[in-house]
Design an enzyme around this catalytic site. Structure first.
Site, PDB file in Angstrom:
ATOM      1  N   CYS A 109       0.837  -1.198   0.000  1.00 51.71           N
ATOM      2  CA  CYS A 109       0.000   0.000   0.000  1.00 51.71           C
ATOM      3  C   CYS A 109       0.873   1.249   0.000  1.00 51.71           C
ATOM      4  O   CYS A 109       1.828   1.359   0.773  1.00 51.71           O
ATOM      5  CB  CYS A 109      -0.918  -0.003   1.215  1.00 51.71           C
ATOM      6  SG  CYS A 109      -2.216  -1.246   1.146  1.00 51.71           S
ATOM      7  N   TYR A 131      -8.425  -7.668   7.117  1.00 52.08           N
ATOM      8  CA  TYR A 131      -9.390  -6.983   6.251  1.00 52.08           C
ATOM      9  C   TYR A 131     -10.618  -7.866   6.046  1.00 52.08           C
ATOM     10  O   TYR A 131     -10.733  -8.922   6.652  1.00 52.08           O
ATOM     11  CB  TYR A 131      -8.707  -6.568   4.954  1.00 52.08           C
ATOM     12  CG  TYR A 131      -7.557  -5.612   5.210  1.00 52.08           C
ATOM     13  CD1 TYR A 131      -7.755  -4.466   5.990  1.00 52.08           C
ATOM     14  CD2 TYR A 131      -6.274  -5.874   4.757  1.00 52.08           C
ATOM     15  CE1 TYR A 131      -6.708  -3.594   6.275  1.00 52.08           C
ATOM     16  CE2 TYR A 131      -5.221  -5.006   5.038  1.00 52.08           C
ATOM     17  CZ  TYR A 131      -5.448  -3.875   5.800  1.00 52.08           C
ATOM     18  OH  TYR A 131      -4.398  -3.032   6.091  1.00 52.08           O
ATOM     19  N   ARG A 190      -4.261 -14.369  -0.789  1.00 55.44           N
ATOM     20  CA  ARG A 190      -3.380 -14.108   0.358  1.00 55.44           C
ATOM     21  C   ARG A 190      -4.162 -14.398   1.629  1.00 55.44           C
ATOM     22  O   ARG A 190      -5.312 -13.963   1.779  1.00 55.44           O
ATOM     23  CB  ARG A 190      -2.875 -12.674   0.372  1.00 55.44           C
ATOM     24  CG  ARG A 190      -2.111 -12.345   1.663  1.00 55.44           C
ATOM     25  CD  ARG A 190      -1.303 -11.080   1.588  1.00 55.44           C
ATOM     26  NE  ARG A 190      -0.009 -11.324   0.956  1.00 55.44           N
ATOM     27  CZ  ARG A 190       1.059 -10.534   1.107  1.00 55.44           C
ATOM     28  NH1 ARG A 190       0.993  -9.457   1.868  1.00 55.44           N
ATOM     29  NH2 ARG A 190       2.189 -10.824   0.495  1.00 55.44           N
TER      30      ARG A 190
END
Length: 370
Positions: free
Chosen positions: A25, A182, A230
């Site tokens: 990121c 997430y 992932r």
């Protein structure tokens, strides 16, 4: 021959070595759109000699961004902004370009790391995050909104639309982000998932939505292009997601044709206790590979050339992925090739940079100069 520099094929994607650049990121987008920073950042990494470059976690909807500066692929503007970046890479590099598609869930609407990374309330320009359950990531934070049936359908479709956009852009491979606390990881982990419907409770139920997302993405992305996932192999918290559950999840993905598992860890709880050391996550990739036979990517403080070579030689993983180490040394694969007696792809403009003692680094690059 160096194992690290041996070729590998993922569906139609032929990779000349086992070095992958992890998605990192940058928190530098404007309303989700790539800009000059991404041209510079990704352009530099594309000349590294690695076999595959994975674009940073790319939000499938605006509310799924970790921060207001996250990259997105959820409308025509964000799609168009990536075209010149990818065109520049294609013009000057043979590297395969992957993209990590994700949704931040309850970790959305956060400030960028260099400004503290705290939740930004709507009153200060943020938004209300969505999650499996109305359970905040940190004590004292406002709770997210629990996704209802319509919300689940919306997010699932957002992954589909983003995958279609990625295909139009010519992306070579996709990685679905099911790690680091997430949204999809939140569904998997009992720490974040407190649902009592068919998406919560048992392992089968907690895996249901991430598997639905994988199925939906795989169905619309070209069959000849790979799709990986992932994962966080453990939450590093008692009673949370762990390696045994990760292997069960991998087996379900294997039935659906997953092309690799990128084995990371942590991120779902600030209570995690991680013992950091070189290669500390490699055993997760090794265990998943041994239990399932699925291709794995090893990540986590892999910085030394011989360390990376040994991981592949000993069958602990099929690939090694570097992140921060690649930012620090964007020519890491060049140096690894020189050390291991291998060669890398490099633009002809750089051929004269190789040391006189490493004439084979870029293959046969003899040419005259005036």
């Amino acid at each position: 021959m160096s194992a690290l520099f041996s070729p590998f094929t993922l569906r139609s994607v032929i990779l000349p070595n086992r070095i992958v650049i992890s998605p990192m990121c940058q928190y530098s987008s404007e309303d989700g759109a790539a800009n000059a920073w991404h041209m510079m950042h990704l352009g530099s990494l594309a000349l590294s000699g690695a076999s595959m470059l994975c674009i940073e976690a790319t939000a499938v909807e605006a509310d799924g961004r970790i921060t207001p500066g996250d990259l997105g692929l959820y409308d025509d503007a964000t799609e168009a902004a990536l075209k010149p970046v990818l065109a520049a890479i294609r013009q000057h590099s043979k590297i395969a370009v992957a993209m990590q598609l994700g949704h931040a869930g309850r970790k959305a609407s956060s400030n960028v790391p260099w400004r503290g990374g705290q939740l930004i309330p709507p009153s200060e320009g943020g938004w209300v995050p969505h999650a499996p359950s109305a359970v905040p990531h940190k004590e004292g934070e406002a709770p997210p909104l629990a996704l209802d049936a319509a919300g689940l359908a919306r997010v699932r479709e957002a992954f589909v639309v983003a995958a279609k956009r990625a295909a139009r852009l010519g992306i070579d491979a996709l990685e679905i982000h099911g790690a680091h606390g997430y949204l999809l990881h939140q569904f998997l982990s009992p720490i974040a998932n407190r649902r009592t419907d068919e998406y919560g409770g048992s392992l089968e139920n907690r895996m249901r939505f991430p598997l639905e997302v994988f199925d939906a993405v795989r169905a619309v992305f070209p069959d000849d292009k790979p799709v990986g996932v992932r994962v966080s192999a453990t939450d590093w918290v008692d009673g949370g997601w762990d390696l045994e559950q990760t292997i069960a999840f991998t087996r379900e993905l294997q039935k659906r044709g997953v092309d690799w598992i990128d084995a990371s860890s942590g991120g779902v709880s600030p209570l995690q206790k991680i013992k950091l050391e070189p290669g500390y996550q490699v055993p997760f990739a090794q265990a998943i590979k041994q239990a399932t036979g699925v291709n794995t990517i090893a990540v986590g403080l892999i910085t030394e050339v011989q360390q990376a070579e040994d991981i592949v030689v000993n069958g602990k993983a099929d690939f090694v992925a570097l992140a921060r180490g690649m930012l620090y040394d964007t020519r890491w694969p060049w140096h690894a090739a020189a050390q291991l007696g291998a060669s890398v792809n490099a633009p002809p403009q750089y051929w004269r940079s190789q040391p006189s003692t490493q004439k084979a680094l870029f293959g046969d690059t003899t040419f005259g100069a005036r």
